[in-house]
Design an enzyme around this catalytic site. Structure first.
Site, short mmCIF file in Angstrom:
data_model
loop_
_atom_site.label_atom_id
_atom_site.label_comp_id
_atom_site.label_asym_id
_atom_site.label_seq_id
_atom_site.Cartn_x
_atom_site.Cartn_y
_atom_site.Cartn_z
N ASP A 53 7.34 7.25 1.53
CA ASP A 53 6.06 6.39 1.28
C ASP A 53 6.54 7.10 -0.05
OD1 ASP A 53 5.38 9.25 1.58
OD2 ASP A 53 3.19 8.42 1.28
N ASP A 67 5.33 8.59 -2.82
CA ASP A 67 4.98 10.19 -3.49
C ASP A 67 5.78 10.98 -2.18
OD1 ASP A 67 2.82 10.00 -0.96
OD2 ASP A 67 2.15 11.70 -1.93
N SER A 109 -0.94 7.79 -3.15
CA SER A 109 0.29 7.93 -1.97
C SER A 109 0.72 6.20 -1.72
CB SER A 109 -0.50 8.47 -0.31
OG SER A 109 0.32 8.81 0.65
N ASP A 122 5.53 12.13 0.99
CA ASP A 122 4.88 13.10 1.56
C ASP A 122 4.79 12.73 3.55
OD1 ASP A 122 2.75 11.30 1.71
OD2 ASP A 122 1.19 12.84 1.37
#
Length: 569
Positions: free
Chosen positions: A312, A314, A165, A316
């Site tokens: 961010d 990734d 992440s 999400d």
């Protein structure tokens, strides 16, 4: 060995453990890395001995966040050996311990662009396939929400996303979802961890050389159709957006989602638009961190958009910045807090009409404003533990968020936080407001006048020694303050005991006599203790709004100063 490093004999037990790990490690690169550390430790290099001790302090812990840690050799690092064990444990859990065990479990695997993510994804597929299961790997690097969507879309028993992440570049991680599309929660995490611990030598874990499926574009197409379809056909589309993916995997998906939804193409921050595991332009690839979206704000000052959107790595999470003449010291742009975006999205979804029986939810560390909004609208609201693993499981969820920039605006599409769909709905909201001469800041003003000012803040106490985290928590438990900044503490919930009616978790929640609230909890993914603050100030009409905000800021500042002292290490 550095010039001032003492010479110290290496611990024979550590050396033996390292030699055993070397013999079992399937990755030549980490074998070479560990062999070099062992050689230096044998020669008396104290730094190498300390490094070895850290690598072998224990197995990287598998919990409700899956795995996350620094890349490198050894059991306390992210590497192929640790991932193969995790995949074997997950597969065994699905075959024997899941609510509906299956001898041939179906697992979907996604991965981001971090170092070794593709290797970890292939190893996972190889383990599942060799154990008699079916593995399907996403076609290329993609956002985490696409993986979460794919699980239910394809009818899988579980999903794995290889990502860390928003962690620093040296980290990677392994996030596990079950067949309902939600992240794992107890007892699944403990059952999987037990299966991982039962794995013996890696030589005994079969690895298929092929036989898994590499998915085509169909899943991504279905995801894009679903999220772009969230924007109402009759909604205005005139909104100009600057977007940054912070060197992550979100750029192409966001650009295509905006196009399918009928919005103008966002201005992409060119220096950050393509995946780069080194994250060269940011210290931390987290839009919450100071300086992370500076490049996006600089582009905004050049092109004059209506919004800045940052995902961010990734994708999400979603951060929003808006033009604000009062933010002259920031070049006329203001970064909205996660709680503000949560309230804005809640207001937008309320204006669109919540499905009958729909529930709003947010984590305990998020603002209480959404609960006040839901009460006023006659909509059910629930408070959950921190993390979307809990928010996504609220029965009847219509909207959920947490202050750390995570928003679930369409649980029927993705039962997790999704920075792409959140960006689309913020764009829809901003365009609709602009069409009638209003802005997102106007909505925040309206909410404050109606419900009061809910001012929030947070800070972190970073530690170099993980043992300092439980010590700090114990200090606050054993000697809690009776007052904070001159206001009495009227209630203290020890969340580890389940106070407040939630499942036990390490944390303390302080309620003050003036309705202010403070929550202290260790981070589940980083070496820090986080402190969340909220002050509520009534507003006596629109003319009192500016003064009420100042009163709330003053109160919040006093509480922060007090807790910075209370949590000093």
């Amino acid at each position: 060995m550095t010039a001032d490093s003492p010479v110290r004999e290496a611990d024979p037990t550590l050396l033996a453990a390292a030699e055993a790990w070397l013999a079992d490690d399937p990755d030549p690169s980490t074998r070479a890395e560990l062999a070099e550390v062992v050689e230096r430790a044998r020669a008396g290099d104290a730094d190498a001995a300390a490094d070895l001790a850290d690598r072998f302090v224990g197995m990287l812990q598998f919990g409700t966040a899956g795995l996350r840690g620094r890349l490198g050799a050894g059991p306390n690092r992210m590497n192929r050996a640790v991932v193969i064990r995790a995949a074997a444990g997950l597969t065994a859990y699905l075959q024997h311990d899941a609510d509906h065990p299956r001898s041939e479990p179906f697992v979907v695997v996604g991965y981001d662009a971090r170092h070794k993510s593709d290797e970890f994804a292939r190893d996972t597929a190889a383990v599942v396939t060799a154990a008699g299961g079916r593995a399907a790997v996403l076609p290329h690097v993609l956002p985490t929400p696409v993986l979460a969507f794919a699980i239910r879309h394809l009818g899988a028993d579980a999903g794995v996303m290889v990502t860390a992440s928003h962690n620093p570049a040296q980290d990677n991680g392994y996030k596990v979802y079950l067949g309902d599309g939600s992240q794992i929660v107890p007892p699944a995490d403990a059952l999987i961890a037990a299966r991982i611990a039962a794995v013996g030598s890696l030589a005994d874990v079969p690895l298929a050389s092929d036989g898994w499926e590499t998915l085509g574009a169909d899943v991504l197409e279905a995801y894009l159709d679903a999220v772009s379809g969230l924007v109402r056909a009759d909604a205005p589309r005139a909104v100009r957006v600057v977007h940054t993916s912070l060197h992550g995997v979100g750029n192409d998906t966001v650009i295509e989602a905006f196009a399918r939804a009928g919005f103008p193409a966002p201005y992409a921050v060119a220096s950050q638009s393509q995946p780069d595991p080194a994250f060269p332009t940011v210290v931390f690839p987290n839009p919450e961190e100071a300086g992370a979206i500076d490049a996006a704000l600089e582009l905004a000052r050049q092109v004059g958009p209506d919004l800045v959107v940052a995902n961010d790595p990734d994708a999400d999470r979603c951060a929003i910045a808006v033009p604000d003449p009062a933010a002259a010291d920031a070049g006329g742009w203001r970064m909205l807090r996660g709680d503000e975006v949560g309230a804005l999205l809640g207001a937008h979804l309320l204006s669109r009409g919540v499905a009958p029986g729909g529930v709003f939810a947010n984590s305990i560390v998020s603002s209480r404003l959404l609960a006040a909004m839901a009460r006023a609208a006659g909509v059910a609201h629930e408070e959950t533990l921190t993390g979307f693993k809990w928010i996504a499981r609220v029965p009847g969820l219509a909207f959920g968020y947490e202050e750390a920039l995570g928003y679930c605006v369409a649980p029927e599409v993705v039962r997790d936080k999704d920075g792409v769909s959140a960006a689309l709905l913020v764009a829809e909201q901003a365009a609709g407001l602009a069409a009638v001469g209003r802005s997102l800041l106007d909505v925040l003003d309206d909410l404050a006048v109606e419900h009061g000012v809910y001012a929030t803040d947070a800070f972190s106490v970073r530690v170099s020694d993980l043992a300092l985290m439980p010590a700090l928590m114990e200090r606050l438990r054993s000697a809690p303050p009776s007052q904070v900044a001159g206001v009495a503490v009227v209630q203290l919930d020890d969340l580890a005991r389940g106070d407040g009616g939630l499942p036990p978790t390490d944390g303390l929640r302080f309620f003050l006599a003036d309705q202010s609230r403070v929550i202290v909890r260790p981070s589940g993914t980083e070496p820090k203790v986080k402190v969340y603050l909220e002050a509520i100030e009534p507003v006596d009409g629109r003319d009192d709004l500016a003064a009420a905000r100042q009163r709330a800021r003053t109160r919040l500042s006093a509480i922060r100063t007090a807790f910075e002292e209370l949590t000093r290490i």
